[in-house]
Scaffold this active site. Structure first.
Site, mmCIF file in Angstrom:
data_model
loop_
_atom_site.group_PDB
_atom_site.id
_atom_site.type_symbol
_atom_site.label_atom_id
_atom_site.label_comp_id
_atom_site.label_asym_id
_atom_site.label_seq_id
_atom_site.Cartn_x
_atom_site.Cartn_y
_atom_site.Cartn_z
ATOM 1 N N CYS A 1 0.843 -1.194 0.000
ATOM 2 C CA CYS A 1 0.000 0.000 0.000
ATOM 3 C C CYS A 1 0.881 1.248 0.000
ATOM 4 O O CYS A 1 1.848 1.339 0.748
ATOM 5 C CB CYS A 1 -0.955 0.095 1.189
ATOM 6 S SG CYS A 1 -2.147 -1.234 1.263
ATOM 7 N N ARG B 1 3.906 -0.328 -4.835
ATOM 8 C CA ARG B 1 3.628 -0.827 -3.483
ATOM 9 C C ARG B 1 2.314 -1.593 -3.404
ATOM 10 O O ARG B 1 2.018 -2.245 -2.400
ATOM 11 C CB ARG B 1 3.581 0.343 -2.491
ATOM 12 C CG ARG B 1 4.872 1.111 -2.392
ATOM 13 C CD ARG B 1 4.747 2.220 -1.383
ATOM 14 N NE ARG B 1 4.695 1.688 -0.032
ATOM 15 C CZ ARG B 1 5.749 1.470 0.734
ATOM 16 N NH1 ARG B 1 6.947 1.762 0.283
ATOM 17 N NH2 ARG B 1 5.620 0.988 1.935
ATOM 18 N N TRP C 1 -2.748 -2.705 -1.721
ATOM 19 C CA TRP C 1 -2.484 -4.137 -1.862
ATOM 20 C C TRP C 1 -3.428 -4.801 -0.873
ATOM 21 O O TRP C 1 -3.290 -4.646 0.342
ATOM 22 C CB TRP C 1 -1.023 -4.442 -1.520
ATOM 23 C CG TRP C 1 -0.646 -5.859 -1.808
ATOM 24 C CD1 TRP C 1 -0.286 -6.388 -3.006
ATOM 25 C CD2 TRP C 1 -0.608 -6.947 -0.866
ATOM 26 N NE1 TRP C 1 -0.022 -7.729 -2.881
ATOM 27 C CE2 TRP C 1 -0.209 -8.097 -1.587
ATOM 28 C CE3 TRP C 1 -0.876 -7.058 0.499
ATOM 29 C CZ2 TRP C 1 -0.069 -9.343 -0.979
ATOM 30 C CZ3 TRP C 1 -0.731 -8.304 1.100
ATOM 31 C CH2 TRP C 1 -0.328 -9.429 0.364
ATOM 32 N N ASN D 1 -2.129 1.813 5.749
ATOM 33 C CA ASN D 1 -1.236 0.765 5.266
ATOM 34 C C ASN D 1 -0.943 -0.141 6.457
ATOM 35 O O ASN D 1 -0.552 0.357 7.513
ATOM 36 C CB ASN D 1 0.059 1.399 4.740
ATOM 37 C CG ASN D 1 1.117 0.368 4.418
ATOM 38 O OD1 ASN D 1 0.809 -0.797 4.174
ATOM 39 N ND2 ASN D 1 2.375 0.796 4.407
ATOM 40 N N HIS E 1 18.366 -37.327 -6.486
ATOM 41 C CA HIS E 1 17.577 -37.695 -5.306
ATOM 42 C C HIS E 1 16.108 -37.338 -5.483
ATOM 43 O O HIS E 1 15.369 -37.270 -4.502
ATOM 44 C CB HIS E 1 18.171 -37.012 -4.062
ATOM 45 C CG HIS E 1 19.592 -37.399 -3.834
ATOM 46 N ND1 HIS E 1 19.969 -38.611 -3.299
ATOM 47 C CD2 HIS E 1 20.748 -36.745 -4.128
ATOM 48 C CE1 HIS E 1 21.290 -38.674 -3.247
ATOM 49 N NE2 HIS E 1 21.777 -37.554 -3.753
ATOM 50 N N LYS F 1 5.697 -4.419 -3.636
ATOM 51 C CA LYS F 1 7.135 -4.278 -3.450
ATOM 52 C C LYS F 1 7.576 -4.477 -1.997
ATOM 53 O O LYS F 1 8.481 -5.245 -1.729
ATOM 54 C CB LYS F 1 7.558 -2.896 -3.949
ATOM 55 C CG LYS F 1 9.038 -2.645 -3.882
ATOM 56 C CD LYS F 1 9.761 -3.407 -4.961
ATOM 57 C CE LYS F 1 11.246 -3.206 -4.924
ATOM 58 N NZ LYS F 1 11.953 -4.330 -5.573
HETATM 59 C C1 F6R Z 1 11.614 -10.853 -5.336
HETATM 60 C C2 F6R Z 1 11.365 -9.843 -4.346
HETATM 61 C C3 F6R Z 1 11.014 -10.260 -2.962
HETATM 62 C C4 F6R Z 1 11.842 -9.459 -1.951
HETATM 63 C C5 F6R Z 1 11.405 -9.807 -0.520
HETATM 64 C C6 F6R Z 1 12.239 -9.068 0.514
HETATM 65 O O1 F6R Z 1 11.988 -10.306 -6.552
HETATM 66 O O2 F6R Z 1 11.439 -8.676 -4.616
HETATM 67 O O3 F6R Z 1 11.195 -11.619 -2.790
HETATM 68 O O4 F6R Z 1 13.187 -9.755 -2.142
HETATM 69 O O5 F6R Z 1 10.064 -9.474 -0.351
HETATM 70 O O6 F6R Z 1 12.136 -7.689 0.349
HETATM 71 P P1 F6R Z 1 13.138 -6.710 1.072
HETATM 72 O O7 F6R Z 1 14.488 -6.934 0.485
HETATM 73 O O8 F6R Z 1 12.611 -5.341 0.786
HETATM 74 O O9 F6R Z 1 13.099 -7.049 2.534
#
Ligand code: F6R
Length: 614
Positions: A2, A27, A75, A101, A507, A609
């Site tokens: 969000c 976001r 979101w 948010n 495996h 994000k």
């Molecule tokens: C994959 C991706 C997510 C982030 C994860 C951690 O491309 O972007 O898997 O890597 O949500 O996010 P941060 O690094 O912001 O803690």
């Protein structure tokens, strides 16, 4: 997760708010909405779907030009992505509008209580509970900031809230617990937002709000208090990057732009970390060397791509420091009662610095007296603020939802940390450390070389556009690279993809191999690496069963040639540093394939994000 923005000042608030939402759409993009205060009334428009839907709604039903407005891009957590569940939410009499948010964990109890009092809800969201509570306080005569503090006292969970009152044409009030909120301080105008990108066009002066704080904002004042109403300390900072960093600069996707930024991002992450005598310096690491010498275990905690960066780091850190290093998915960490003592070093990796699972892991670790070092890309974010020390990755803003330069810079920062610990603890000779650091410093041009030669990978995407499944194999640090290659395909190309340690193939996973299945194999450097020949055998095994092999091997490696249906050359680097060059083609392959499939690369379905809820 969000994006929220509020504006008060002389500009047309609706325009400022919608432009800010566009910059924060990464976001969350399930719905978007805006509210302004006009002539003692709240006017709002909100629409399910991306901001373009809100734009159309605003074109069809314009909203007055006023100087106070709030906006939200969602979101979805509680309640589906519908118009009714879109923010802003209004209190029953329409007196206040509120955006949120996070997740209000006790919303069901509060909603039942309000409904018993005769309040009718217009949505299924947890957010509306806060809007209704706030409206009741204000209707009963409370000042907006006092009302906000009272409401926050009743909420459990994670929340950033921003509210306006129809009776106050130039004032907004925001509160924060466990979710991000920054204030943008302008001249005769002020902003609040989840992310500085929302207001960087207008001001670079920002204030990071602390935990459990309320901010009261007019065009000329910013007053921060805690939830009890006492003046609270603030953390002002200047945003160092400019607007162009938050724009696509001619690229079709932010993700593609960010892939191409990686040589610069890695170089900036390494910049200023070397002394003239070649020794390493990490100025931000305010943990006494004696404490670093007494560490007997390292636990790296992270999510998603950052977790894979942690897996790469484990190989390097253990090799260089001889300290046992575990890597843990943050959402699992504190629920398994991990063994942490005062001599455990917890290292968190987070691009955003706001990932809720990682933040909770830090809090848990610090409660057990562990020292916590954050490796983070976002200045002043919650995770570095709650850690004992921070190493910033200087990647610049990462806006594409799929992390790319975030990964490479996290890996680079982990190498720095590993070498620094080795230097402090004397587990490597100085000349050994210098040799690795020189090689590390030489990687940005090599990453550029990989980028310059990506055309075959782009062509490959055309061949595989109808594939249903793709496998990735690697060993040692090539294994996390394989996992990362698979994750990129899953998240943006919606393709079934799996990464495996090549040695594990027999495996079980080899049963997945069927005629024509593409398998990407990351081959360790030849000659200098004992695993090289074993991986070459693995390539033969899958090819014998009909797989189409896409081999990533270093320049001059002739041994792989007979078994590679497609061969992609990597610059020569030592094994531990290979992820910095080997990951790049896999990122681009996913970006290209998703583009060919017509998907929105920057805003893949169901994702957001920053995952600021658990
Ligand atoms: C994959 C991706 C997510 C982030 C994860 C951690 O491309 O972007 O898997 O890597 O949500 O996010 P941060 O690094 O912001 O803690």
């Amino acid at each position: 997760m969000c994006g929220i923005i509020g504006y008060t000042g002389p500009r047309v608030a609706r325009n400022v708010v919608v432009a800010g939402l566009r910059r924060m759409e990464y976001r969350g993009y399930d719905s978007a909405g805006v509210a302004v205060v006009s002539d003692g009334r709240i006017e709002y428009r909100k629409k399910a779907g991306k901001i373009t839907n809100l734009d159309a709604e605003l074109d069809d039903h314009p909203i007055p030009d006023t100087g106070l407005g709030i906006g939200h891009t969602r979101w979805a957590t509680h309640g589906g992505p519908t118009d009714a569940n879109a923010h802003p939410h209004l209190s029953a009499g329409g007196r206040v509008a509120l955006i949120h948010n996070g997740i209000i964990e006790n919303f069901a109890v509060l909603r039942t209580e309000l409904e018993a009092d005769g309040v009718t809800f217009a949505s299924q969201t947890d957010t509306e509970t806060a809007a209704q509570l706030l409206g009741r306080e204000v209707e009963a005569g409370a000042d907006l900031a006092d009302a906000m503090r009272t409401v926050c006292g009743r909420l459990e969970g994670a929340f950033t809230l921003v509210a306006v009152d129809a009776a106050e044409p130039d004032r907004l009030v925001a509160a924060r617990r466990n979710s991000p909120l920054v204030v943008g301080v302008g001249e005769g105008e002020n902003f609040v937002a989840s992310d500085v990108a929302a207001f960087i066009e207008f001001t670079r002066n920002a204030i990071e709000l602390g935990q459990d704080q309320v901010v009261d904002v007019t065009p000329t004042s910013v007053t921060v208090t805690d939830f009890a109403g006492r003046p609270a300390p603030t953390h002002p900072f200047e945003v160092t990057w400019d607007l162009s960093a938050a724009e696509k600069s001619g690229y079709d996707w932010f993700m593609r732009k960010e892939i191409y930024e990686q040589p610069r991002a890695v170089a900036d992450t390494l910049l200023g970390r070397f002394n003239p005598d070649g020794s390493l310096r990490l100025d931000e690491l305010h943990i006494p060397e004696a404490e670093l010498r007494s560490i007997d275990k390292i636990i790296i905690v992270a999510c998603g791509t950052a977790y894979y960066a942690g897996l790469v780091a484990k190989y390097a850190i253990e090799h260089w420091t001889r300290i046992a290093c575990e890597v843990e998915i943050a959402s699992e960490f504190r629920y398994r009662d991990p063994i942490i003592t005062g001599s455990t070093l917890v290292v968190t990796l987070s691009q955003s610095g706001e990932t809720a699972d990682t933040l909770m892991a830090i809090r848990h670790a610090r409660e057990q007296r562990a020292k916590v070092i954050a490796i983070c890309n976002t200045n002043g974010a919650t995770i570095p603020r709650e850690s004992d020390a921070v190493i910033y990755t200087h990647a610049g803003p990462e806006i594409g939802v799929a992390s790319t330069k975030g990964f490479l810079t996290q890996v680079a920062a982990c190498y720095l940390l590993g070498l620094y610990l080795a230097q402090v603890r004397g587990s490597m000779y100085d000349d050994e450390i210098h040799a690795v650091m020189s090689e590390l410093a030489a990687t940005p041009p090599l990453i550029q070389k990989v980028l310059d030669e990506l055309d075959p990978i782009k062509e490959l995407a055309k061949r595989f556009v109808d594939q249903k499944s793709v496998l990735f194999l690697g060993r040692h640090v090539g294994y996390p690279v394989a996992l990362e290659g698979a994750l990129k395909l899953k998240e943006i190309a919606y393709l079934h993809a799996e990464g495996f340690p090549a040695g594990e193939l027999k495996h079980g996973p080899i049963a997945l191999v069927e005629d024509g299945i593409p398998i990407f194999i990351v081959v360790p450097p030849q000659g200098r690496d004992q695993l090289h020949d074993k991986v070459v055998s693995n390539i033969q095994e899958v090819r014998a069963r009909g797989a189409l092999t896409v081999v990533l091997a270093e320049e001059g490696d002739a041994e792989v040639e007979p078994y590679a249906d497609v061969l992609f050359r990597l610059p020569k680097v030592s094994t531990l540093l290979q992820p910095l060059v080997a990951t790049v083609p896999l990122q681009m392959f996913a970006c290209e394939l998703a583009t060919l499939k017509g998907y929105d690369v920057d805003q893949p379905r169901n994702l957001a994000k920053s995952v600021t809820v658990e």
